[in-house]
Scaffold this motif. Structure first.
Motif, PDB file in Angstrom:
ATOM      1  N   PHE A   1       0.831  -1.201   0.000  1.00 59.96           N
ATOM      2  CA  PHE A   1       0.000   0.000   0.000  1.00 59.96           C
ATOM      3  C   PHE A   1       0.871   1.258   0.000  1.00 59.96           C
ATOM      4  CE2 PHE A   1      -2.735  -3.226   1.966  1.00 59.96           C
ATOM      5  CZ  PHE A   1      -3.881  -3.103   1.188  1.00 59.96           C
ATOM      6  N   ALA A   2       0.431   2.254  -0.765  1.00 63.12           N
ATOM      7  CA  ALA A   2       1.127   3.533  -0.782  1.00 63.12           C
ATOM      8  C   ALA A   2       0.881   4.319   0.493  1.00 63.12           C
ATOM      9  CB  ALA A   2       0.678   4.350  -1.996  1.00 63.12           C
ATOM     10  N   TYR A   3      -0.171   3.977   1.208  1.00 62.42           N
ATOM     11  CA  TYR A   3      -0.525   4.620   2.478  1.00 62.42           C
ATOM     12  C   TYR A   3      -1.409   3.637   3.238  1.00 62.42           C
ATOM     13  CZ  TYR A   3      -4.605   5.501  -0.439  1.00 62.42           C
ATOM     14  OH  TYR A   3      -5.671   5.342  -1.293  1.00 62.42           O
ATOM     15  N   THR A   4      -1.661   3.909   4.493  1.00 65.94           N
ATOM     16  CA  THR A   4      -2.469   2.990   5.285  1.00 65.94           C
ATOM     17  C   THR A   4      -3.875   2.896   4.692  1.00 65.94           C
ATOM     18  OG1 THR A   4      -1.232   3.630   7.263  1.00 65.94           O
ATOM     19  CG2 THR A   4      -3.304   2.450   7.601  1.00 65.94           C
ATOM     20  N   PRO A   5      -4.333   1.693   4.326  1.00 66.44           N
ATOM     21  CA  PRO A   5      -5.601   1.570   3.604  1.00 66.44           C
ATOM     22  C   PRO A   5      -6.814   1.790   4.505  1.00 66.44           C
ATOM     23  CG  PRO A   5      -4.707  -0.594   4.085  1.00 66.44           C
ATOM     24  CD  PRO A   5      -3.656   0.398   4.501  1.00 66.44           C
ATOM     25  N   ILE A   6      -7.860   2.331   3.901  1.00 70.87           N
ATOM     26  CA  ILE A   6      -9.149   2.511   4.557  1.00 70.87           C
ATOM     27  C   ILE A   6     -10.132   1.530   3.926  1.00 70.87           C
ATOM     28  CG2 ILE A   6     -11.086   4.104   4.911  1.00 70.87           C
ATOM     29  CD1 ILE A   6      -8.988   6.398   4.757  1.00 70.87           C
ATOM     30  N   ILE A   7     -10.610   0.589   4.726  1.00 68.46           N
ATOM     31  CA  ILE A   7     -11.632  -0.377   4.287  1.00 68.46           C
ATOM     32  C   ILE A   7     -12.803  -0.188   5.245  1.00 68.46           C
ATOM     33  CG2 ILE A   7     -12.119  -2.765   3.656  1.00 68.46           C
ATOM     34  CD1 ILE A   7      -9.623  -1.849   2.266  1.00 68.46           C
ATOM     35  N   ALA A   8     -13.737   0.678   4.888  1.00 63.33           N
ATOM     36  CA  ALA A   8     -14.733   1.166   5.845  1.00 63.33           C
ATOM     37  C   ALA A   8     -16.145   0.776   5.415  1.00 63.33           C
ATOM     38  CB  ALA A   8     -14.623   2.682   5.970  1.00 63.33           C
ATOM     39  N   SER A   9     -16.723  -0.187   6.121  1.00 64.14           N
ATOM     40  CA  SER A   9     -18.078  -0.620   5.789  1.00 64.14           C
ATOM     41  C   SER A   9     -19.099   0.111   6.661  1.00 64.14           C
ATOM     42  CB  SER A   9     -18.215  -2.134   5.988  1.00 64.14           C
ATOM     43  OG  SER A   9     -17.971  -2.486   7.344  1.00 64.14           O
ATOM     44  N   GLY A  10     -20.289   0.274   6.115  1.00 67.41           N
ATOM     45  CA  GLY A  10     -21.362   0.891   6.872  1.00 67.41           C
ATOM     46  C   GLY A  10     -21.001   2.277   7.363  1.00 67.41           C
ATOM     47  N   ASN A  11     -21.317   2.549   8.632  1.00 62.32           N
ATOM     48  CA  ASN A  11     -21.072   3.877   9.198  1.00 62.32           C
ATOM     49  C   ASN A  11     -19.593   4.169   9.408  1.00 62.32           C
ATOM     50  OD1 ASN A  11     -22.579   6.179   9.811  1.00 62.32           O
ATOM     51  ND2 ASN A  11     -23.922   5.049  11.207  1.00 62.32           N
ATOM     52  N   ASN A  12     -18.737   3.146   9.312  1.00 65.83           N
ATOM     53  CA  ASN A  12     -17.297   3.394   9.412  1.00 65.83           C
ATOM     54  C   ASN A  12     -16.828   4.365   8.334  1.00 65.83           C
ATOM     55  OD1 ASN A  12     -17.116   1.566  11.536  1.00 65.83           O
ATOM     56  ND2 ASN A  12     -16.657  -0.156  10.182  1.00 65.83           N
ATOM     57  N   ALA A  13     -17.534   4.406   7.216  1.00 64.36           N
ATOM     58  CA  ALA A  13     -17.156   5.288   6.112  1.00 64.36           C
ATOM     59  C   ALA A  13     -17.275   6.758   6.483  1.00 64.36           C
ATOM     60  CB  ALA A  13     -18.020   4.996   4.889  1.00 64.36           C
TER      61      ALA A  13
END
Length: 430
Positions: free
Chosen positions: A230-242
């Motif tokens: 990854f070029a940066y820390t990945p965001i994998i955000a489901s539901g309200n996490n987004a």
């Protein structure tokens, strides 16, 4: 390194461009990054300081680059200092650059071992009047650790108090913000690897998978394509996490009916890609989700068209705000009273779209670029509008990386990565 060898013509050009802007009788020094300890004998993976990499191609710890265009002896106008290698080091640590290999990588003919630096540096400083120090002046910098560069600057100011000093950063900010064709090819490669990861995800997602399962799928594809990851820390955000803009826990279950906001990008040869996509866990958007999704996509498309030479970054964001305001009115999230009563310093649209739309990207995900100077051709920007609705349990962000052209719309490095809602659904259900 996992990546293929890069043409040294890039680094020769970069050095020439930098030295052309140096003061008479001046030299500049660039240090590699430290290897940072974790504890005991553990360390973080090494990542090279981007400026020495940009000017030399040397992707190795304990390296120093010295540039002295007015040096009386021509051999001292470009000098590399490297950690000495031998058969013993090769056995225990792996292959390091030899002097011959360093020339092949960088195009620099004068290469010393690092232990010779103090002697050579003193000699060259007696011939120079000014030294360029390489301080970090990026508008988002937040450095709490003393770097190798910091230690060098402190020592040199004490050892040579009579010299004048100048800053490398303003020169590098301008040079690095405009990409060479070779750099654009490397960034395209990073985006292509990201595309492969995303297409893999579209076949993998289903209710019940964990966010970290998706992170693992991306990493699998990235590593298999010569990326470090990854070029940066990945965001994998489901539901309200987004609706948490920098959500990085990636530890929740992806549930039926929810959306997943993916903000991920592969690096390649230290160049970044930065992609955002939002996809339905169940493979189909609800009517409301698709309505908001299409509004975000429309803003992205229209915002992209505004990235043309001569545009000022600040004014660009004002115009994008107007585009977003129109879409939020259409979605019923804002009304005319909200607009009439808004705070000019925090417009009404910021309730649902609170971050910037674009940033420079290149060797750094948030790359160098002087924001108060007009946009120029061959600058590369992200375009990443979003709408975040905690009350409805989802947030949507869409993002591409685009290259500013001399005329017309930017060229989209992510043009092949699926983004239309219907295409996303078709690929997830095929």
């Amino acid at each position: 390194m996992k990546y293929h060898t890069i043409d040294k013509a890039l680094y020769i050009k970069n050095r020439n461009n930098f030295m052309a802007q140096m003061k008479p009788k001046s030299l500049a020094v660039f240090n590699s990054n430290d290897i940072y300890p974790i504890s005991a004998d553990s360390t973080m993976p090494f990542q090279q300081a981007r400026d020495i990499l940009y000017l030399s191609g040397v992707d190795q710890e304990e390296s120093i680059l010295l540039l002295f265009p007015d040096a009386p002896d021509s051999k001292n106008r470009e000098v590399l200092f490297l950690k000495e290698t031998n058969e013993h080091i090769a056995v225990w640590e792996g292959e390091k650059l030899t002097k011959e290999r360093a020339f092949e990588v960088s195009g620099i003919q004068t290469v010393y071992w690092l232990q010779e630096f103090d002697k050579v540096f003193f000699e060259l400083m007696t011939q120079a009047e000014t030294i360029y120090f390489n301080t970090n002046e990026h508008y988002r910098q937040s450095v709490e650790t003393q770097t190798r560069e910091d230690r060098f600057i402190k020592k040199t100011k004490e050892q040579f108090p009579a010299h004048s000093w100048a800053k490398s950063n303003p020169i590098l900010q301008r040079l690095r913000s405009i990409k060479d064709p070779i750099e654009l090819e490397l960034m395209q490669k990073a985006c292509d690897i990201t595309e492969k990861g995303f297409r893999r995800i579209l076949k993998f997602v289903k209710p019940g998978v964990m966010e970290y399962n998706l992170e693992a799928e991306f990493m699998h594809e990235f590593l298999n394509n010569r990326s470090r990851g990854f070029a940066y820390t990945p965001i994998i955000a489901s539901g309200n996490n987004a609706n948490v803009l920098h959500y990085i826990e990636n530890n929740q279950e992806c549930k039926a009916g929810d959306l997943i906001l993916l903000d991920v990008g592969a690096e390649y040869a230290n160049y970044s890609s930065d992609m955002s996509r939002t996809i339905p866990v169940s493979g189909t958007f609800t009517k409301r989700q698709k309505e908001v999704y299409n509004a975000v996509n429309k803003v992205k498309d229209e915002a992209t068209k505004l990235l043309v030479p001569g545009t000022l970054w600040k004014e660009y964001h004002v115009e994008v705000g107007k585009l977003m305001t129109s879409e939020l009115l259409g979605l019923g999230l804002l009304d005319k009273a909200d607009i009439q009563n808004e705070n000019p310093d925090w417009p009404a649209y910021k309730k649902y779209f609170m971050h910037g739309t674009s940033h420079h990207i290149g060797l750094d995900t948030h790359d160098y670029g002087i924001l108060w100077e007009p946009i120029q051709p061959n600058m590369v920007f992200t375009v990443e509008p979003g709408i975040y609705i905690p009350a409805e349990g989802f947030g949507i962000r869409l993002e591409d990386d685009v290259v500013v052209q001399k005329s017309g719309e930017p060229y989209n490095l992510m043009r092949n990565i699926p983004i239309e809602a219907d295409e996303i659904e078709d690929l997830m259900n095929s």
